[in-house]
Design a protein around this motif. Structure first.
Motif, PDB file in Angstrom:
ATOM      1  N   PRO A 339      20.072 -15.510  19.103  1.00  0.00           N
ATOM      2  CA  PRO A 339      21.330 -16.169  19.485  1.00  0.00           C
ATOM      3  C   PRO A 339      21.542 -17.458  18.698  1.00  0.00           C
ATOM      4  O   PRO A 339      20.590 -18.176  18.386  1.00  0.00           O
ATOM      5  CB  PRO A 339      21.139 -16.441  20.979  1.00  0.00           C
ATOM      6  CG  PRO A 339      20.149 -15.429  21.431  1.00  0.00           C
ATOM      7  CD  PRO A 339      19.210 -15.243  20.270  1.00  0.00           C
ATOM      8  N   LEU A 340      22.801 -17.727  18.389  1.00  0.00           N
ATOM      9  CA  LEU A 340      23.123 -18.969  17.694  1.00  0.00           C
ATOM     10  C   LEU A 340      22.876 -20.149  18.626  1.00  0.00           C
ATOM     11  O   LEU A 340      23.182 -20.085  19.826  1.00  0.00           O
ATOM     12  CB  LEU A 340      24.581 -18.959  17.247  1.00  0.00           C
ATOM     13  CG  LEU A 340      24.982 -17.843  16.274  1.00  0.00           C
ATOM     14  CD1 LEU A 340      26.471 -17.893  15.998  1.00  0.00           C
ATOM     15  CD2 LEU A 340      24.191 -17.925  14.974  1.00  0.00           C
ATOM     16  N   PRO A 341      22.346 -21.255  18.113  1.00  0.00           N
ATOM     17  CA  PRO A 341      22.061 -22.408  18.978  1.00  0.00           C
ATOM     18  C   PRO A 341      23.340 -23.113  19.410  1.00  0.00           C
ATOM     19  O   PRO A 341      24.414 -22.929  18.823  1.00  0.00           O
ATOM     20  CB  PRO A 341      21.221 -23.309  18.074  1.00  0.00           C
ATOM     21  CG  PRO A 341      21.640 -22.958  16.682  1.00  0.00           C
ATOM     22  CD  PRO A 341      21.943 -21.477  16.714  1.00  0.00           C
ATOM     23  N   GLU A 342      23.208 -23.919  20.413  1.00  0.00           N
ATOM     24  CA  GLU A 342      24.348 -24.649  20.957  1.00  0.00           C
ATOM     25  C   GLU A 342      25.000 -25.533  19.895  1.00  0.00           C
ATOM     26  O   GLU A 342      26.217 -25.719  19.892  1.00  0.00           O
ATOM     27  CB  GLU A 342      23.904 -25.494  22.142  1.00  0.00           C
ATOM     28  CG  GLU A 342      25.025 -26.205  22.862  1.00  0.00           C
ATOM     29  CD  GLU A 342      26.038 -25.252  23.471  1.00  0.00           C
ATOM     30  OE1 GLU A 342      27.241 -25.614  23.497  1.00  0.00           O
ATOM     31  OE2 GLU A 342      25.637 -24.160  23.907  1.00  0.00           O
ATOM     32  N   SER A 343      24.207 -26.072  18.988  1.00  0.00           N
ATOM     33  CA  SER A 343      24.772 -26.919  17.940  1.00  0.00           C
ATOM     34  C   SER A 343      25.737 -26.142  17.054  1.00  0.00           C
ATOM     35  O   SER A 343      26.774 -26.678  16.626  1.00  0.00           O
ATOM     36  CB  SER A 343      23.657 -27.520  17.084  1.00  0.00           C
ATOM     37  OG  SER A 343      22.882 -26.493  16.473  1.00  0.00           O
ATOM     38  N   THR A 344      25.435 -24.870  16.794  1.00  0.00           N
ATOM     39  CA  THR A 344      26.345 -24.036  15.993  1.00  0.00           C
ATOM     40  C   THR A 344      27.605 -23.718  16.775  1.00  0.00           C
ATOM     41  O   THR A 344      28.713 -23.736  16.221  1.00  0.00           O
ATOM     42  CB  THR A 344      25.641 -22.736  15.565  1.00  0.00           C
ATOM     43  OG1 THR A 344      24.501 -23.063  14.766  1.00  0.00           O
ATOM     44  CG2 THR A 344      26.580 -21.846  14.754  1.00  0.00           C
ATOM     45  N   LEU A 345      27.465 -23.434  18.051  1.00  0.00           N
ATOM     46  CA  LEU A 345      28.643 -23.148  18.872  1.00  0.00           C
ATOM     47  C   LEU A 345      29.580 -24.356  18.897  1.00  0.00           C
ATOM     48  O   LEU A 345      30.806 -24.203  18.821  1.00  0.00           O
ATOM     49  CB  LEU A 345      28.215 -22.771  20.289  1.00  0.00           C
ATOM     50  CG  LEU A 345      27.257 -21.571  20.424  1.00  0.00           C
ATOM     51  CD1 LEU A 345      26.992 -21.268  21.891  1.00  0.00           C
ATOM     52  CD2 LEU A 345      27.802 -20.341  19.706  1.00  0.00           C
ATOM     53  N   ARG A 346      29.004 -25.556  18.981  1.00  0.00           N
ATOM     54  CA  ARG A 346      29.839 -26.766  18.962  1.00  0.00           C
ATOM     55  C   ARG A 346      30.497 -26.949  17.597  1.00  0.00           C
ATOM     56  O   ARG A 346      31.663 -27.367  17.507  1.00  0.00           O
ATOM     57  CB  ARG A 346      28.989 -27.998  19.301  1.00  0.00           C
ATOM     58  CG  ARG A 346      28.567 -28.086  20.752  1.00  0.00           C
ATOM     59  CD  ARG A 346      28.078 -29.483  21.088  1.00  0.00           C
ATOM     60  NE  ARG A 346      26.947 -29.886  20.252  1.00  0.00           N
ATOM     61  CZ  ARG A 346      25.667 -29.693  20.583  1.00  0.00           C
ATOM     62  NH1 ARG A 346      25.355 -29.112  21.728  1.00  0.00           N
ATOM     63  NH2 ARG A 346      24.712 -30.101  19.765  1.00  0.00           N
ATOM     64  N   ALA A 347      29.789 -26.611  16.536  1.00  0.00           N
ATOM     65  CA  ALA A 347      30.345 -26.753  15.187  1.00  0.00           C
ATOM     66  C   ALA A 347      31.512 -25.793  14.973  1.00  0.00           C
ATOM     67  O   ALA A 347      32.507 -26.144  14.317  1.00  0.00           O
ATOM     68  CB  ALA A 347      29.262 -26.506  14.149  1.00  0.00           C
TER      69      ALA A 347
END
Length: 364
Positions: A339-347
């Motif tokens: 899964p993509l990390p939360e930092s990527t989702l925010r980006a």
């Protein structure tokens, strides 16, 4: 009992002419890894990575028949059990190719259970009065012949006029086809979030197909939560924004005259949102360049976009297209990524807000 989002053991049979034993074993391994989710009120488990077959109708440029069949074969061998088509893709060519594939491969037992969703409603001018039982019978009969089946797994209204979603007689007609065992279930393919919400409120609607990708975030606000609450499946279409999110295009890229990415940029042929998700090409290329930086090591930009989509709560299946077997395999391999990390989702959200929201959020 199967619940939305759960994994189901599946093993589609890897049968590929001219494929090495190593590649077959790899395909079987990938097929075992493919997550299956229940597609809303259909009750059917489908692969979270499906296959959209608009390209196979040759509406994106020429695709030879053998090449199209090879794409279907590669997708199924990689664990894909959900194919999405429409009666107007290549004027039925896409359905016919899938029908030929199904006949050669089989639909159960060693072949694995394949689900085919088709669409209807664009064979006549898109006027509300044309969405009636007589036309539905004619269109579904044609699709059954094209696909070589007695009953269609899932039939979707193909982005009809907005007024159709509020017409009880339309849905009564679809209920009649279910009662007659002509179709197993029905859903809708929509252009706007408002249309999706109207459809989700109807008890007979099994699924909603909607444009969802890192360049079109509005469905996250209300549509996906409403669908999950109602038990309606979500099929995410145009997941790569007509190829923008593959990261392969520059501002100088040209497409064929028969490719909708050439002739529909202004929405003159059909809804503009279907081409590059409604984003102007130059802005899309710039945004795609930035998005490519979010890809984890070893992943492509396209796989990163698909991984982002399947992480969204309520998504049943995402249906990227493929013009080659390699593209179909690469799409399926997305599920091997963590899964993509939360930092990527925010980006992703930040990129959308800065570059894209003003162009698309209020329109669809």
């Amino acid at each position: 009992m199967l619940l939305p989002g759960c994994l189901v053991a599946r093993l589609p049979f890897a049968r590929a002419r001219g494929v090495s034993a190593f590649e077959r074993r790899a395909g079987l391994w990938q097929a075992r890894r493919m997550e299956q989710r229940v597609l809303g009120r259909t009750g059917r488990p489908v692969s979270v990575i499906g296959l959209g077959t608009w390209q196979l109708g040759a509406d994106w440029g020429v695709v030879l028949e053998d090449d199209a069949l090879a794409v279907l074969e590669a997708a199924a061998d990689a664990g894909v059990t959900f194919f999405d088509t429409a009666d107007v893709y290549g004027d039925g060519r896409s359905e016919q190719l899938i029908g030929r594939f199904l006949k050669g491969r089989g639909r159960g037992g060693d072949a694995g259970e394949l689900t085919v969703a088709t669409k209807l409603g664009r064979r006549l001018p898109q006027l509300p009065e044309n969405y009636n039982l007589a036309n539905f019978r004619a269109w579904t009969d044609r699709s059954r012949r094209n696909l070589g089946v007695e009953r269609l797994d899932l039939v979707q209204l193909h982005c009809p006029p907005t007024a159709v979603y509020s017409d009880d007689e339309v849905f009564d007609a679809l209920d009649t086809l279910v009662a007659e065992d002509v179709i197993a279930a029905y859903g809708v393919s929509v252009e706007t979030c408002a249309e999706a919400l109207t459809a989700i409120a109807r008890p007979g609607v099994a699924s909603v197909q909607i444009i969802l990708n890192p360049f079109r975030l509005k469905p996250l606000d209300e549509v996906l939560p409403a669908a999950e609450k109602a038990g309606v499946g979500i099929i995410a279409r145009v997941p790569l924004a007509s190829g923008l999110l593959s990261g392969k295009y520059t501002k100088d890229t040209l497409f064929g005259a028969d490719d909708h990415r050439t002739y529909n940029r202004d929405g003159s042929a059909f809804d503009q949102g279907e081409t590059f998700s409604g984003i102007d090409f130059e802005t899309g290329v710039e945004a795609a360049d930035e998005f490519a930086r979010f890809a984890p090591p070893g992943a492509t930009s396209a796989q990163t976009a698909l991984r982002w989509i399947v992480q969204q709560p309520g998504v049943s299946s995402v249906i990227p297209g493929a013009r080659t077997p390699e593209q179909a395999r690469k799409n399926a391999e997305t599920m091997a990524l963590p899964p993509l990390p939360e930092s990527t989702l925010r980006a992703v959200r930040d990129l959308y807000d800065r570059r894209l929201r003003a162009q698309v959020h209020s329109r669809w």
